[in-house]
Design an enzyme around this catalytic site. Structure first.
Site, PDB file in Angstrom:
ATOM      1  N   ASN A 113       0.811  -1.216   0.000  1.00  0.00           N
ATOM      2  CA  ASN A 113       0.000   0.000   0.000  1.00  0.00           C
ATOM      3  C   ASN A 113       0.847   1.269   0.000  1.00  0.00           C
ATOM      4  OD1 ASN A 113      -2.282  -1.505  -0.208  1.00  0.00           O
ATOM      5  ND2 ASN A 113      -2.873  -1.351   1.942  1.00  0.00           N
ATOM      6  N   ILE A 146     -14.515  -0.968   9.918  1.00  0.00           N
ATOM      7  CA  ILE A 146     -14.073  -0.113   8.799  1.00  0.00           C
ATOM      8  C   ILE A 146     -14.841  -0.424   7.505  1.00  0.00           C
ATOM      9  CG2 ILE A 146     -12.065   0.716   7.478  1.00  0.00           C
ATOM     10  CD1 ILE A 146     -11.524   1.109  10.431  1.00  0.00           C
ATOM     11  N   ASP A 170      -7.130  -4.996   7.620  1.00  0.00           N
ATOM     12  CA  ASP A 170      -6.499  -5.933   6.679  1.00  0.00           C
ATOM     13  C   ASP A 170      -5.969  -7.195   7.365  1.00  0.00           C
ATOM     14  OD1 ASP A 170      -7.108  -4.275   4.621  1.00  0.00           O
ATOM     15  OD2 ASP A 170      -5.056  -3.663   4.153  1.00  0.00           O
TER      16      ASP A 170
HETATM   17  C1  UD1 Z   1      -6.735   1.462   2.211  1.00  0.00           C
HETATM   18  C2  UD1 Z   1      -5.964   0.219   1.893  1.00  0.00           C
HETATM   19  C3  UD1 Z   1      -6.724  -1.036   2.339  1.00  0.00           C
HETATM   20  C4  UD1 Z   1      -7.089  -0.913   3.824  1.00  0.00           C
HETATM   21  C5  UD1 Z   1      -7.763   0.406   4.118  1.00  0.00           C
HETATM   22  C6  UD1 Z   1      -7.976   0.654   5.608  1.00  0.00           C
HETATM   23  C7  UD1 Z   1      -4.756   0.832  -0.109  1.00  0.00           C
HETATM   24  C8  UD1 Z   1      -4.596   0.683  -1.572  1.00  0.00           C
HETATM   25  N1  UD1 Z   1      -5.754   0.163   0.446  1.00  0.00           N
HETATM   26  O1  UD1 Z   1      -7.956   1.388   1.482  1.00  0.00           O
HETATM   27  O2  UD1 Z   1      -5.889  -2.162   2.157  1.00  0.00           O
HETATM   28  O3  UD1 Z   1      -7.996  -1.959   4.157  1.00  0.00           O
HETATM   29  O4  UD1 Z   1      -6.961   1.500   3.621  1.00  0.00           O
HETATM   30  O5  UD1 Z   1      -6.779   0.565   6.291  1.00  0.00           O
HETATM   31  O6  UD1 Z   1      -3.967   1.480   0.568  1.00  0.00           O
HETATM   32  N2  UD1 Z   1     -14.274   6.333   3.422  1.00  0.00           N
HETATM   33  C9  UD1 Z   1     -15.306   7.226   3.193  1.00  0.00           C
HETATM   34  N3  UD1 Z   1     -15.109   8.170   2.231  1.00  0.00           N
HETATM   35  C10 UD1 Z   1     -13.950   8.280   1.533  1.00  0.00           C
HETATM   36  C11 UD1 Z   1     -12.919   7.367   1.785  1.00  0.00           C
HETATM   37  C12 UD1 Z   1     -13.106   6.392   2.752  1.00  0.00           C
HETATM   38  O7  UD1 Z   1     -16.361   7.169   3.810  1.00  0.00           O
HETATM   39  O8  UD1 Z   1     -13.839   9.169   0.681  1.00  0.00           O
HETATM   40  C13 UD1 Z   1     -14.448   5.284   4.474  1.00  0.00           C
HETATM   41  C14 UD1 Z   1     -14.456   3.871   3.887  1.00  0.00           C
HETATM   42  O9  UD1 Z   1     -15.723   3.489   3.454  1.00  0.00           O
HETATM   43  C15 UD1 Z   1     -13.974   3.055   5.064  1.00  0.00           C
HETATM   44  C16 UD1 Z   1     -12.988   4.015   5.764  1.00  0.00           C
HETATM   45  O10 UD1 Z   1     -13.312   5.316   5.312  1.00  0.00           O
HETATM   46  O11 UD1 Z   1     -15.042   2.798   5.931  1.00  0.00           O
HETATM   47  C17 UD1 Z   1     -11.541   3.720   5.515  1.00  0.00           C
HETATM   48  O12 UD1 Z   1     -11.305   3.684   4.107  1.00  0.00           O
HETATM   49  P1  UD1 Z   1      -9.897   4.094   3.502  1.00  0.00           P
HETATM   50  O13 UD1 Z   1      -8.922   4.294   4.619  1.00  0.00           O
HETATM   51  O14 UD1 Z   1     -10.087   5.209   2.559  1.00  0.00           O
HETATM   52  O15 UD1 Z   1      -9.522   2.797   2.712  1.00  0.00           O
HETATM   53  P2  UD1 Z   1      -8.848   2.686   1.292  1.00  0.00           P
HETATM   54  O16 UD1 Z   1      -7.937   3.853   1.061  1.00  0.00           O
HETATM   55  O17 UD1 Z   1      -9.870   2.356   0.273  1.00  0.00           O
END
Ligand code: UD1
Length: 432
Positions: free
Chosen positions: A23, A327, A305
């Protein structure tokens, strides 16, 4: 279709070396195109997600030279397209970083909406909010994120949730905005700090990554750099739990023990022994482990994860455990596969109620996503008899040489063609 075939029951023993963090690599590869000079990146994990992203940046004109499987040189000076929309890129999550990087550098980006594991709805509203606050106009049409700006201006941005993706994306765009940006309530995962350190090595001015507020002073351009990616916390954690599940004894090398604290704490709580060294952890378990309650939280909490791997270990431990996923809303899909192997788990909402069983029995199971796939392999290594795990393309997105590393620890596993009966027979004869 490829699948893993596993004969369980052998405790993992020996020494395994962890690769670079997937990541972090995804953020760093994309950030590298923001410079107009060559950037050399070391400790790159050799996994499918990285290959897809390198192809994507090459597709828009970046020069990508692989020195070896773990080292790449990237030069973003000749980027000639700001639209990224290949089928492959839609499948991975890290593709959304191209929006932040291209918007920061060229003030324009058109990128296919990201894919990644089907573990929840995964909105990107916080990314978009951040870009808009910096002055960009962002629209979604025909499955693409279209972002453009006359100029980007530093702003005070408060994230509603500490999103890893939004933090990195906004950090990249803000690096080349005019003036000062503050990101409040950012994610604090180790790879946020790694991407920030990498951007700083190219001349960015980012302070506070890993704390409650990240402060970024925009610069006009970024320069070349040499950088080595941090070790993968999740790959390391997966081996730690696989060792515990098989009653093994393994030195896990090239790790940052501090990044593994949440996992180490749970392992110790349930009765495993974990010794920490400078860049190594030694994990051993010589008796049946006991129950624990686990709730996934943003870093430094227990990583989502690692949730499927932890639930798998607890399903073999004594007593009743509760694993709560906070999450991602659909990250317990693998439970039905684990039940085929004898696990006793009831799911209610976002919680898994686990009653530990004495052992698993091998079965045919299917990987629903990357980390759950790794958990099923772990279950197979601990089970009695043979397990087949299919849909392993998910696992290959994030674990380098998975079966070879497991074999080097004494695990009996092979990757075969699922249609090839002879390969199945050959494996069975070899390990019987
Ligand atoms: C990244 C990781 C993934 C890991 C996750 C949480 C990468 C490529 N992937 O995913 O392996 O499981 O972090 O540690 O690095 N959310 C919103 N709005 C947004 C963005 C996120 O509501 O605009 C929410 C999501 O639905 C989730 C939470 O925030 O509930 C965390 O998501 P996020 O940290 O953004 O995960 P990813 O970046 O997709």
């Amino acid at each position: 279709m490829k699948q893993y075939i596993i004969k369980g029951g052998t405790p993992l023993r020996g020494e395994v070396t962890i690769g670079g963090a997937k990541n972090a690599a995804l953020g760093i590869i994309v950030a590298a195109i923001m410079a107009n000079e060559p950037v050399r990146i070391e400790n790159l994990p050799d996994v499918d997600d990285v290959r897809v992203l390198l192809d994507a940046i090459e597709g828009i004109g970046a020069i990508v030279e692989r020195e070896d499987a773990h080292t790449v040189r990237i030069n973003g000076a000749l980027i000639n397209a700001l639209s990224v929309d290949e089928d492959a890129i839609r499948k991975i999550r890290g593709s959304y970083y191209l929006v932040g990087a291209l918007l920061g550098k060229y003030k324009k980006a058109l990128v296919a909406l990201p894919g990644g594991c089907q573990i929840g709805s995964r909105p990107i509203d916080q990314h978009i909010k951040g870009f808009e606050q910096l002055g960009a106009e962002v629209t979604i049409h025909h499955g693409k994120i279209d972002a453009k700006a006359e100029t980007l201006r530093g702003e005070h941005i408060y994230l509603d949730c500490p999103s890893v993706g939004a933090t990195i994306n906004i950090m990249m765009a803000a690096c080349m905005a005019e003036g000062k940006t503050v990101i409040e309530n950012p994610a604090k995962e180790p790879h946020i700090v790694d991407v920030a350190n990498f951007l700083n090595s190219m001349g960015a001015n980012i302070k506070g990554a890993g704390t409650d507020a990240i402060r970024i002073r925009g610069v006009e351009s970024l320069h070349g750099s040499e950088y080595s990616i941090i070790p993968d916390q999740i790959e390391a954690g997966t081996y730690m739990l696989a060792v515990a599940a098989t009653g093994g004894d393994v030195y896990i090398q090239n790790v940052i023990p501090k990044h593994l604290e949440a996992i180490t704490a749970k392992l110790v709580e349930i009765g495993a022994v974990v010794e920490e060294f400078d860049d190594c952890v030694h994990v051993r378990a010589d008796h049946r482990l006991s129950y624990a309650n686990v709730k996934t939280m943003p870093y430094p909490g227990f990583p989502t994860d690692m949730q499927p791997q932890m639930a798998t270990l607890l399903a073999l431990s004594e007593g009743t455990s509760i694993v709560t996923e906070t999450i991602f809303e659909t990250r317990l899909k693998y439970v039905s596969e684990l039940r085929r192997m004898g696990a006793n788990i009831a799911v209610e909402g976002n919680a898994a109620f686990i009653t530990g069983v004495d052992g698993f029995s091998g079965a045919k199971v299917s990987a629903p996503d990357l980390r759950a796939g790794a958990a099923l392999v772990m279950a197979g290594l601990a089970a009695e008899g043979f397990t087949c795990v299919d849909q392993i393309q998910y696992i290959e997105r994030g674990y380098e040489n998975f079966e070879e590393k497991i074999r080097s620890l004494g695990g009996q596993i092979d990757k075969i063609d699922s249609e090839d009966e002879r390969a199945v027979r050959k494996f069975k004869m070899k390990v019987s």
